[in-house]
Design a protein around this motif. Structure first.
Motif, PDB file in Angstrom:
ATOM      1  N   VAL A   1       0.860  -1.188   0.000  1.00 16.64           N
ATOM      2  CA  VAL A   1       0.000   0.000   0.000  1.00 16.64           C
ATOM      3  C   VAL A   1       0.892   1.232   0.000  1.00 16.64           C
ATOM      4  O   VAL A   1       1.712   1.413   0.906  1.00 16.64           O
ATOM      5  N   GLN A   2       0.743   2.069  -1.001  1.00 17.00           N
ATOM      6  CA  GLN A   2       1.539   3.286  -1.121  1.00 17.00           C
ATOM      7  C   GLN A   2       0.624   4.489  -1.018  1.00 17.00           C
ATOM      8  O   GLN A   2      -0.226   4.707  -1.877  1.00 17.00           O
ATOM      9  N   CYS A   3       0.778   5.252   0.050  1.00 14.81           N
ATOM     10  CA  CYS A   3      -0.059   6.433   0.294  1.00 14.81           C
ATOM     11  C   CYS A   3       0.592   7.649  -0.349  1.00 14.81           C
ATOM     12  O   CYS A   3       1.672   8.088   0.065  1.00 14.81           O
ATOM     13  N   MET A   4      -0.083   8.209  -1.346  1.00 17.57           N
ATOM     14  CA  MET A   4       0.472   9.312  -2.122  1.00 17.57           C
ATOM     15  C   MET A   4       0.049  10.678  -1.595  1.00 17.57           C
ATOM     16  O   MET A   4       0.612  11.691  -1.998  1.00 17.57           O
ATOM     17  N   GLY A   5      -0.974  10.713  -0.713  1.00 23.00           N
ATOM     18  CA  GLY A   5      -1.497  11.996  -0.255  1.00 23.00           C
ATOM     19  C   GLY A   5      -2.243  12.706  -1.364  1.00 23.00           C
ATOM     20  O   GLY A   5      -2.716  12.089  -2.325  1.00 23.00           O
ATOM     21  N   LYS A   6      -2.339  14.025  -1.254  1.00 25.93           N
ATOM     22  CA  LYS A   6      -2.970  14.817  -2.309  1.00 25.93           C
ATOM     23  C   LYS A   6      -1.959  15.031  -3.435  1.00 25.93           C
ATOM     24  O   LYS A   6      -0.785  15.300  -3.180  1.00 25.93           O
ATOM     25  N   VAL A   7      -2.415  14.915  -4.669  1.00 27.49           N
ATOM     26  CA  VAL A   7      -1.526  15.087  -5.818  1.00 27.49           C
ATOM     27  C   VAL A   7      -2.155  16.053  -6.811  1.00 27.49           C
ATOM     28  O   VAL A   7      -3.377  16.272  -6.807  1.00 27.49           O
ATOM     29  N   ASP A   8      -1.320  16.641  -7.669  1.00 27.92           N
ATOM     30  CA  ASP A   8      -1.860  17.529  -8.696  1.00 27.92           C
ATOM     31  C   ASP A   8      -2.371  16.704  -9.874  1.00 27.92           C
ATOM     32  O   ASP A   8      -2.197  15.472  -9.935  1.00 27.92           O
ATOM     33  N   ASP A   9      -3.008  17.374 -10.826  1.00 28.70           N
ATOM     34  CA  ASP A   9      -3.637  16.668 -11.948  1.00 28.70           C
ATOM     35  C   ASP A   9      -2.622  15.908 -12.789  1.00 28.70           C
ATOM     36  O   ASP A   9      -2.905  14.802 -13.283  1.00 28.70           O
ATOM     37  N   GLU A  10      -1.435  16.471 -12.965  1.00 27.32           N
ATOM     38  CA  GLU A  10      -0.417  15.796 -13.776  1.00 27.32           C
ATOM     39  C   GLU A  10      -0.012  14.472 -13.137  1.00 27.32           C
ATOM     40  O   GLU A  10       0.106  13.449 -13.825  1.00 27.32           O
ATOM     41  N   ARG A  11       0.185  14.496 -11.829  1.00 29.16           N
ATOM     42  CA  ARG A  11       0.564  13.270 -11.127  1.00 29.16           C
ATOM     43  C   ARG A  11      -0.583  12.264 -11.114  1.00 29.16           C
ATOM     44  O   ARG A  11      -0.379  11.061 -11.287  1.00 29.16           O
ATOM     45  N   LEU A  12      -1.803  12.760 -10.922  1.00 28.44           N
ATOM     46  CA  LEU A  12      -2.955  11.862 -10.912  1.00 28.44           C
ATOM     47  C   LEU A  12      -3.122  11.186 -12.261  1.00 28.44           C
ATOM     48  O   LEU A  12      -3.382   9.973 -12.332  1.00 28.44           O
ATOM     49  N   LEU A  13      -2.946  11.931 -13.335  1.00 30.06           N
ATOM     50  CA  LEU A  13      -3.045  11.340 -14.665  1.00 30.06           C
ATOM     51  C   LEU A  13      -2.010  10.243 -14.833  1.00 30.06           C
ATOM     52  O   LEU A  13      -2.300   9.165 -15.379  1.00 30.06           O
ATOM     53  N   SER A  14      -0.797  10.473 -14.347  1.00 32.19           N
ATOM     54  CA  SER A  14       0.257   9.467 -14.427  1.00 32.19           C
ATOM     55  C   SER A  14      -0.124   8.205 -13.657  1.00 32.19           C
ATOM     56  O   SER A  14       0.117   7.083 -14.120  1.00 32.19           O
ATOM     57  N   LEU A  15      -0.750   8.375 -12.501  1.00 34.51           N
ATOM     58  CA  LEU A  15      -1.170   7.215 -11.704  1.00 34.51           C
ATOM     59  C   LEU A  15      -2.294   6.449 -12.385  1.00 34.51           C
ATOM     60  O   LEU A  15      -2.324   5.212 -12.366  1.00 34.51           O
ATOM     61  N   TYR A  16      -3.228   7.179 -12.992  1.00 36.15           N
ATOM     62  CA  TYR A  16      -4.264   6.502 -13.781  1.00 36.15           C
ATOM     63  C   TYR A  16      -3.615   5.645 -14.879  1.00 36.15           C
ATOM     64  O   TYR A  16      -3.997   4.494 -15.105  1.00 36.15           O
ATOM     65  N   GLN A  17      -2.663   6.228 -15.572  1.00 30.76           N
ATOM     66  CA  GLN A  17      -2.072   5.564 -16.729  1.00 30.76           C
ATOM     67  C   GLN A  17      -1.243   4.345 -16.351  1.00 30.76           C
ATOM     68  O   GLN A  17      -1.025   3.468 -17.186  1.00 30.76           O
ATOM     69  N   SER A  18      -0.797   4.283 -15.105  1.00 28.35           N
ATOM     70  CA  SER A  18       0.021   3.138 -14.677  1.00 28.35           C
ATOM     71  C   SER A  18      -0.789   2.088 -13.916  1.00 28.35           C
ATOM     72  O   SER A  18      -0.224   1.118 -13.412  1.00 28.35           O
ATOM     73  N   SER A  19      -2.107   2.281 -13.834  1.00 28.62           N
ATOM     74  CA  SER A  19      -2.964   1.365 -13.079  1.00 28.62           C
ATOM     75  C   SER A  19      -3.906   0.629 -14.012  1.00 28.62           C
ATOM     76  O   SER A  19      -4.162   1.077 -15.138  1.00 28.62           O
ATOM     77  N   GLN A  20      -4.437  -0.489 -13.536  1.00 28.04           N
ATOM     78  CA  GLN A  20      -5.419  -1.245 -14.321  1.00 28.04           C
ATOM     79  C   GLN A  20      -6.821  -1.196 -13.712  1.00 28.04           C
ATOM     80  O   GLN A  20      -7.806  -1.338 -14.416  1.00 28.04           O
ATOM     81  N   ILE A  21      -6.895  -1.000 -12.406  1.00 30.37           N
ATOM     82  CA  ILE A  21      -8.189  -1.016 -11.711  1.00 30.37           C
ATOM     83  C   ILE A  21      -8.300   0.222 -10.842  1.00 30.37           C
ATOM     84  O   ILE A  21      -7.343   0.605 -10.157  1.00 30.37           O
ATOM     85  N   LEU A  22      -9.455   0.853 -10.866  1.00 28.00           N
ATOM     86  CA  LEU A  22      -9.795   1.884  -9.884  1.00 28.00           C
ATOM     87  C   LEU A  22     -10.771   1.242  -8.906  1.00 28.00           C
ATOM     88  O   LEU A  22     -11.837   0.771  -9.306  1.00 28.00           O
ATOM     89  N   ALA A  23     -10.411   1.218  -7.637  1.00 28.00           N
ATOM     90  CA  ALA A  23     -11.280   0.612  -6.624  1.00 28.00           C
ATOM     91  C   ALA A  23     -11.606   1.643  -5.553  1.00 28.00           C
ATOM     92  O   ALA A  23     -10.730   2.051  -4.794  1.00 28.00           O
ATOM     93  N   VAL A  24     -12.857   2.080  -5.524  1.00 27.34           N
ATOM     94  CA  VAL A  24     -13.347   2.998  -4.493  1.00 27.34           C
ATOM     95  C   VAL A  24     -14.705   2.462  -4.030  1.00 27.34           C
ATOM     96  O   VAL A  24     -15.761   2.890  -4.503  1.00 27.34           O
ATOM     97  N   PRO A  25     -14.693   1.488  -3.111  1.00 32.01           N
ATOM     98  CA  PRO A  25     -15.939   0.822  -2.701  1.00 32.01           C
ATOM     99  C   PRO A  25     -16.692   1.607  -1.624  1.00 32.01           C
ATOM    100  O   PRO A  25     -16.856   1.157  -0.499  1.00 32.01           O
TER     101      PRO A  25
END
Length: 360
Positions: A232-256
């Motif tokens: 588990v890697q806690c990134m805290g608050k990130v800007d849009d550029e960083r968030l886009l990068s995290l989206y692009q490196s992930s396969q699943i978004l899980a917010v249950p």
């Protein structure tokens, strides 16, 4: 037209609701309206009730229309009763407090206060059909309304490119670190997989503000320590550029989550080719076709979440097929300008029909 928007704090806060409010203000200004922000400080629920005296001092007479974010219902439910004349008032409803999980002994009070606020306005702006139905359950009415669904913050892909990274799945969680978002349920699912000895997860990346509820954040941290270091890697608050990068490196978004009025983050992720895992309680059902372009789970069902992750982690063909379907579904939704244009026309028609006065 001169419009007042009543919110807690400032517009630059990091949540889907405030993103929606910002987009609305930007669009109304682009179309030639003047928007003035009237702000109250964010407080605890009890302290917010005491702010009705402060809200009663707002000079609404200078405006053609007042839009109140429904988040402020405890600070406005009584103050609104004091305005017997003046411009129409609309509630901008993202989701209801009574749709969340709270101690049973408090729910009658919350329901009474929220219903009192809802009955004090002349109409509604909803972010989803699910939010409309939630309001109708609390306060059945036939007042005018518009449904304007949100859009994401990033351009949608023309096609999905999601593939599982070597070494396992990369899962992304995006949301404030509060109990309603269900991060503890997600981590418990990963613990369950780990204990069974066949976890396909490489990392869970957590993006969100942990200062909103420090007690809950510590609870989540204790759970995360039951997993291997770095899982588990806690990134805290990130800007849009960083968030886009995290989206692009992930396969699943899980917010249950326990409940989402809509869930902008689901749509945003789907547009970028992630497979969403969301709660079936709320507006996510308007986005996600269960088992086709994502998964819907009951709040708190960590066993089902573990089952879904295990399935996606062992079937890359299924993951790729659902990622493609996810993008296609996201592309069928309107962009921000299309949605906000619906609100623009609704409020201008409403003010014209009311002659600039209250209609309730």
């Amino acid at each position: 037209m001169h419009i007042a928007l009543v919110i807690y704090g400032s517009l630059d806060q990091t949540s889907g609701g405030y993103l929606y409010d910002r987009k609305l203000v930007e669009y109304l200004q682009k179309r030639g309206d003047t928007v003035t922000i009237l702000s109250l400080p964010g407080r605890s629920y009890g302290a917010s009730i005491l702010q009705n005296w402060k809200a009663s001092a707002f000079d609404y007479g200078q405006f053609d229309l007042v839009i109140q974010d429904e988040l402020l219902h405890p600070s406005l439910f009584w103050a609104n009763r004091l305005y017997q004349a003046g411009p129409p008032m609309l509630a901008l409803v993202h989701h209801l407090r009574v749709s969340e999980s709270h101690p049973a002994f408090l729910m009658p009070l919350y329901r009474w206060i929220e219903r009192s606020f809802l009955s004090s306005v002349d109409g509604f702006i909803f972010n989803s059909s699910a939010t409309l139905l939630s309001v109708q359950r609390v306060f059945p009415n036939n007042r005018p309304y518009v449904i304007a669904r949100p859009a994401g913050n990033f351009p949608k892909l023309n096609r999905a490119g999601t593939t599982q990274g070597q070494g396992g799945l990369d899962i992304l969680f995006v949301g404030n670190i509060i109990e309603r978002k269900g991060l503890h349920t997600l981590i418990q699912a990963l613990i369950d997989l780990e204990q069974k000895g066949h976890s396909p997860v490489r990392t869970l990346m957590v993006v969100g503000d942990s200062s909103v509820d420090p007690t809950y954040a510590r609870r989540v941290d204790r759970l995360a320590k039951q997993l291997p270091p770095g899982r588990v890697q806690c990134m805290g608050k990130v800007d849009d550029e960083r968030l886009l990068s995290l989206y692009q490196s992930s396969q699943i978004l899980a917010v249950p989550s326990q409940h989402e009025g809509f869930g902008i983050v689901y749509l945003e992720a789907m547009g970028l080719g992630l497979v969403p895992l969301a709660s079936r309680d709320g507006g996510a059902v308007e986005l996600i076709d269960d088992g086709v372009n994502g998964f819907l789970v009951s709040p708190g069902d960590y066993a089902r979440i573990a089952e879904i992750i295990a399935r996606l982690g062992t079937d890359p063909v299924l993951l790729q097929r659902m990622a493609k379907a996810s993008v296609e579904k996201a592309r069928s939704f309107p962009d921000w300008d299309e949605s906000m244009e619906g609100i623009y026309r609704f409020i201008h028609d409403l003010v014209g029909d009311s002659g600039g006065g209250k209609s309730r």
